[in-house]
Design a protein around this motif. Structure first.
Motif, PDB file in Angstrom:
ATOM      1  N   ASP A  19       0.777  -1.075  -0.023  1.00 33.01           N
ATOM      2  CA  ASP A  19       0.025   0.036  -0.183  1.00 33.01           C
ATOM      3  C   ASP A  19       0.841   1.177  -0.037  1.00 33.01           C
ATOM      4  O   ASP A  19       0.632   2.312  -0.564  1.00 33.01           O
ATOM      5  CB  ASP A  19      -0.994   0.081   1.068  1.00 33.01           C
ATOM      6  CG  ASP A  19      -2.063  -0.860   1.062  1.00 33.01           C
ATOM      7  OD1 ASP A  19      -2.267  -1.737   0.014  1.00 33.01           O
ATOM      8  OD2 ASP A  19      -2.756  -1.341   2.021  1.00 33.01           O
ATOM      9  N   ILE A  20       1.972   1.202   0.888  1.00 32.17           N
ATOM     10  CA  ILE A  20       2.745   2.331   0.639  1.00 32.17           C
ATOM     11  C   ILE A  20       3.394   2.649  -0.385  1.00 32.17           C
ATOM     12  O   ILE A  20       3.509   3.670  -0.857  1.00 32.17           O
ATOM     13  CB  ILE A  20       3.891   2.359   2.090  1.00 32.17           C
ATOM     14  CG1 ILE A  20       3.175   2.229   3.286  1.00 32.17           C
ATOM     15  CG2 ILE A  20       4.977   3.206   1.861  1.00 32.17           C
ATOM     16  CD1 ILE A  20       4.016   1.999   4.566  1.00 32.17           C
ATOM     17  N   ALA A  21       4.054   1.653  -1.136  1.00 31.56           N
ATOM     18  CA  ALA A  21       4.625   1.701  -2.415  1.00 31.56           C
ATOM     19  C   ALA A  21       3.747   1.989  -3.364  1.00 31.56           C
ATOM     20  O   ALA A  21       4.289   2.684  -4.185  1.00 31.56           O
ATOM     21  CB  ALA A  21       5.398   0.214  -2.636  1.00 31.56           C
ATOM     22  N   GLU A  22       2.544   1.499  -3.352  1.00 38.95           N
ATOM     23  CA  GLU A  22       1.503   1.870  -4.490  1.00 38.95           C
ATOM     24  C   GLU A  22       1.374   3.162  -4.417  1.00 38.95           C
ATOM     25  O   GLU A  22       0.872   3.943  -5.317  1.00 38.95           O
ATOM     26  CB  GLU A  22       0.504   0.839  -4.341  1.00 38.95           C
ATOM     27  CG  GLU A  22      -0.454   0.954  -5.690  1.00 38.95           C
ATOM     28  CD  GLU A  22      -1.564  -0.157  -5.589  1.00 38.95           C
ATOM     29  OE1 GLU A  22      -2.077  -0.183  -6.727  1.00 38.95           O
ATOM     30  OE2 GLU A  22      -1.579  -0.812  -4.521  1.00 38.95           O
ATOM     31  N   VAL A  24       3.172   5.807  -3.350  1.00 37.93           N
ATOM     32  CA  VAL A  24       4.281   6.371  -4.098  1.00 37.93           C
ATOM     33  C   VAL A  24       4.344   6.251  -5.772  1.00 37.93           C
ATOM     34  O   VAL A  24       4.624   7.092  -6.504  1.00 37.93           O
ATOM     35  CB  VAL A  24       5.455   6.179  -3.384  1.00 37.93           C
ATOM     36  CG1 VAL A  24       6.685   7.038  -4.004  1.00 37.93           C
ATOM     37  CG2 VAL A  24       5.500   6.703  -1.889  1.00 37.93           C
ATOM     38  N   LEU A  25       4.248   5.038  -5.931  1.00 39.55           N
ATOM     39  CA  LEU A  25       4.538   4.661  -7.373  1.00 39.55           C
ATOM     40  C   LEU A  25       3.462   4.959  -8.509  1.00 39.55           C
ATOM     41  O   LEU A  25       3.690   4.729  -9.611  1.00 39.55           O
ATOM     42  CB  LEU A  25       5.039   3.350  -7.439  1.00 39.55           C
ATOM     43  CG  LEU A  25       6.476   3.071  -6.669  1.00 39.55           C
ATOM     44  CD1 LEU A  25       6.879   1.773  -6.587  1.00 39.55           C
ATOM     45  CD2 LEU A  25       7.659   3.871  -7.495  1.00 39.55           C
ATOM     46  N   HIS A  26       2.108   4.652  -7.854  1.00 38.12           N
ATOM     47  CA  HIS A  26       0.838   4.479  -8.688  1.00 38.12           C
ATOM     48  C   HIS A  26       1.058   3.219  -9.580  1.00 38.12           C
ATOM     49  O   HIS A  26       0.489   3.254 -10.760  1.00 38.12           O
ATOM     50  CB  HIS A  26       0.457   5.580  -9.285  1.00 38.12           C
ATOM     51  CG  HIS A  26       0.685   6.964  -8.455  1.00 38.12           C
ATOM     52  ND1 HIS A  26      -0.355   7.149  -7.556  1.00 38.12           N
ATOM     53  CD2 HIS A  26       1.442   7.856  -8.570  1.00 38.12           C
ATOM     54  CE1 HIS A  26      -0.021   8.255  -6.853  1.00 38.12           C
ATOM     55  NE2 HIS A  26       0.801   8.699  -7.384  1.00 38.12           N
ATOM     56  N   ASP A  27       1.827   2.052  -9.034  1.00 42.44           N
ATOM     57  CA  ASP A  27       1.833   1.045  -9.754  1.00 42.44           C
ATOM     58  C   ASP A  27       1.874  -0.239  -9.219  1.00 42.44           C
ATOM     59  O   ASP A  27       2.877  -0.563  -8.306  1.00 42.44           O
ATOM     60  CB  ASP A  27       3.090   1.052 -10.932  1.00 42.44           C
ATOM     61  CG  ASP A  27       3.323   0.135 -12.016  1.00 42.44           C
ATOM     62  OD1 ASP A  27       2.775  -1.237 -11.854  1.00 42.44           O
ATOM     63  OD2 ASP A  27       3.951   0.119 -13.127  1.00 42.44           O
ATOM     64  N   ARG A  28       1.008  -1.220  -9.311  1.00 37.40           N
ATOM     65  CA  ARG A  28       0.776  -2.405  -8.457  1.00 37.40           C
ATOM     66  C   ARG A  28       2.132  -3.301  -8.739  1.00 37.40           C
ATOM     67  O   ARG A  28       2.559  -3.641  -7.646  1.00 37.40           O
ATOM     68  CB  ARG A  28      -0.561  -2.964  -8.695  1.00 37.40           C
ATOM     69  CG  ARG A  28      -0.684  -4.253  -8.002  1.00 37.40           C
ATOM     70  CD  ARG A  28      -0.865  -3.998  -6.675  1.00 37.40           C
ATOM     71  NE  ARG A  28      -1.308  -5.216  -5.554  1.00 37.40           N
ATOM     72  CZ  ARG A  28      -1.718  -5.067  -4.451  1.00 37.40           C
ATOM     73  NH1 ARG A  28      -1.989  -3.894  -4.051  1.00 37.40           N
ATOM     74  NH2 ARG A  28      -1.973  -6.333  -3.887  1.00 37.40           N
ATOM     75  N   VAL A 136       5.952  16.224  -3.177  1.00 40.03           N
ATOM     76  CA  VAL A 136       4.519  16.444  -3.062  1.00 40.03           C
ATOM     77  C   VAL A 136       4.008  16.745  -4.518  1.00 40.03           C
ATOM     78  O   VAL A 136       2.833  16.262  -4.783  1.00 40.03           O
ATOM     79  CB  VAL A 136       4.229  17.758  -2.079  1.00 40.03           C
ATOM     80  CG1 VAL A 136       2.676  18.133  -2.103  1.00 40.03           C
ATOM     81  CG2 VAL A 136       4.569  17.092  -0.531  1.00 40.03           C
ATOM     82  N   THR A 137       4.883  17.599  -5.199  1.00 41.94           N
ATOM     83  CA  THR A 137       3.961  18.204  -6.495  1.00 41.94           C
ATOM     84  C   THR A 137       4.206  17.505  -7.498  1.00 41.94           C
ATOM     85  O   THR A 137       3.333  16.927  -8.230  1.00 41.94           O
ATOM     86  CB  THR A 137       4.543  19.525  -6.667  1.00 41.94           C
ATOM     87  OG1 THR A 137       6.064  19.442  -6.781  1.00 41.94           O
ATOM     88  CG2 THR A 137       4.119  20.794  -5.633  1.00 41.94           C
ATOM     89  N   LEU A 138       5.664  16.634  -7.846  1.00 41.16           N
ATOM     90  CA  LEU A 138       5.956  15.853  -9.040  1.00 41.16           C
ATOM     91  C   LEU A 138       5.416  14.422  -8.793  1.00 41.16           C
ATOM     92  O   LEU A 138       5.357  13.956  -9.583  1.00 41.16           O
ATOM     93  CB  LEU A 138       7.289  16.100  -9.063  1.00 41.16           C
ATOM     94  CG  LEU A 138       7.822  15.359 -10.216  1.00 41.16           C
ATOM     95  CD1 LEU A 138       7.225  15.887 -11.565  1.00 41.16           C
ATOM     96  CD2 LEU A 138       9.470  15.423 -10.424  1.00 41.16           C
ATOM     97  N   TYR A 139       5.895  13.831  -7.676  1.00 44.69           N
ATOM     98  CA  TYR A 139       5.775  12.420  -7.294  1.00 44.69           C
ATOM     99  C   TYR A 139       4.443  12.331  -6.714  1.00 44.69           C
ATOM    100  O   TYR A 139       4.044  11.024  -6.693  1.00 44.69           O
ATOM    101  CB  TYR A 139       6.603  11.946  -6.362  1.00 44.69           C
ATOM    102  CG  TYR A 139       8.242  12.114  -6.796  1.00 44.69           C
ATOM    103  CD1 TYR A 139       8.590  12.086  -8.048  1.00 44.69           C
ATOM    104  CD2 TYR A 139       9.141  12.091  -5.729  1.00 44.69           C
ATOM    105  CE1 TYR A 139       9.782  12.067  -8.888  1.00 44.69           C
ATOM    106  CE2 TYR A 139      10.374  11.998  -6.287  1.00 44.69           C
ATOM    107  CZ  TYR A 139      10.948  12.097  -7.703  1.00 44.69           C
ATOM    108  OH  TYR A 139      12.221  12.154  -8.024  1.00 44.69           O
ATOM    109  N   ASP A 140       3.509  13.402  -6.463  1.00 37.41           N
ATOM    110  CA  ASP A 140       2.239  13.001  -5.848  1.00 37.41           C
ATOM    111  C   ASP A 140       2.069  12.025  -4.724  1.00 37.41           C
ATOM    112  O   ASP A 140       1.416  11.363  -4.504  1.00 37.41           O
ATOM    113  CB  ASP A 140       1.241  12.564  -6.763  1.00 37.41           C
ATOM    114  CG  ASP A 140       1.121  13.456  -8.097  1.00 37.41           C
ATOM    115  OD1 ASP A 140       1.097  14.792  -7.860  1.00 37.41           O
ATOM    116  OD2 ASP A 140       0.905  13.156  -9.176  1.00 37.41           O
ATOM    117  N   ILE A 141       3.189  12.244  -3.858  1.00 42.71           N
ATOM    118  CA  ILE A 141       3.191  11.840  -2.684  1.00 42.71           C
ATOM    119  C   ILE A 141       2.268  12.406  -1.541  1.00 42.71           C
ATOM    120  O   ILE A 141       2.367  13.908  -1.727  1.00 42.71           O
ATOM    121  CB  ILE A 141       4.680  11.434  -1.904  1.00 42.71           C
ATOM    122  CG1 ILE A 141       5.310  10.645  -3.190  1.00 42.71           C
ATOM    123  CG2 ILE A 141       4.667  10.919  -0.592  1.00 42.71           C
ATOM    124  CD1 ILE A 141       6.792  10.690  -2.797  1.00 42.71           C
TER     125      ILE A 141
END
Length: 177
Positions: A19-22, A24-28, A136-141
């Protein structure tokens, strides 16, 4: 650590790591790769680490997951960060052939160069602010996760992002008036 202990830790924390990795990455698929790496590191820690304290273990796994996911994201981002000058000229030529104004294309290329310079200056002067802004802005974390990572409040993260935007705007105005 016994294998049975590791299996129990894996079962308990696997979903959290993914869940944490997804987030950050938006990729399962990449999130599952991160999960594998995190648990490989934990397994290799073996007897050198004390896994008996659940609170410490939870914090360790959370931190490792976040950092490993950021590593994956940065690696993927770097893959596309630099463009070959031949490719850049080919794109510019295509725009010209499709009716784009050459002056507009040159201005766009110059602007891109100035923006890279501004971000480079930000990275050198205010490294943490740069990292927070990009996260926050580029990686959408989510700012909550960034706050946990830097051990600051979420409000502090949002203030740093807002101040960095203002700084970037001032630097941009210095160049373009």
């Amino acid at each position: 650590m016994e294998n049975i202990d590791f299996v129990n830790i894996y079962r308990e924390y696997r979903t959290k790591v993914i869940d944490i990795a997804e987030t950050v990455l938006h990729d399962r698929n990449e999130a599952e790769d991160v999960c594998q790496d995190v648990f490989e590191i934990l397994y290799n820690m073996g007897e050198t680490a004390d896994f008996s304290d659940d609170v410490k273990l939870n914090k360790l796994i959370t931190r490792m997951s976040f950092n490993k996911a950021l590593d994956y994201y940065k690696r993927a981002f770097r893959k596309y960060e630099y463009v070959d000058s031949d490719e850049l000229m080919a794109v510019a030529e295509l725009k010209v052939q499709s009716g784009g104004n050459v002056d507009e294309i040159i201005l766009a290329l110059e602007t891109e160069g100035y923006l890279k310079t501004i971000f480079h200056r930000l990275r050198e002067k205010k490294r943490i602010d740069y990292e927070i802004y990009v996260s926050v802005t580029l990686y959408d974390i989510p700012s909550r996760l960034v706050a946990e990572h830097y051990h600051i409040t979420e409000n502090n993260v949002n203030n740093k992002v807002m101040r960095t935007r203002r700084w970037l705007a001032r630097e941009y105005k210095k160049i373009f008036g």
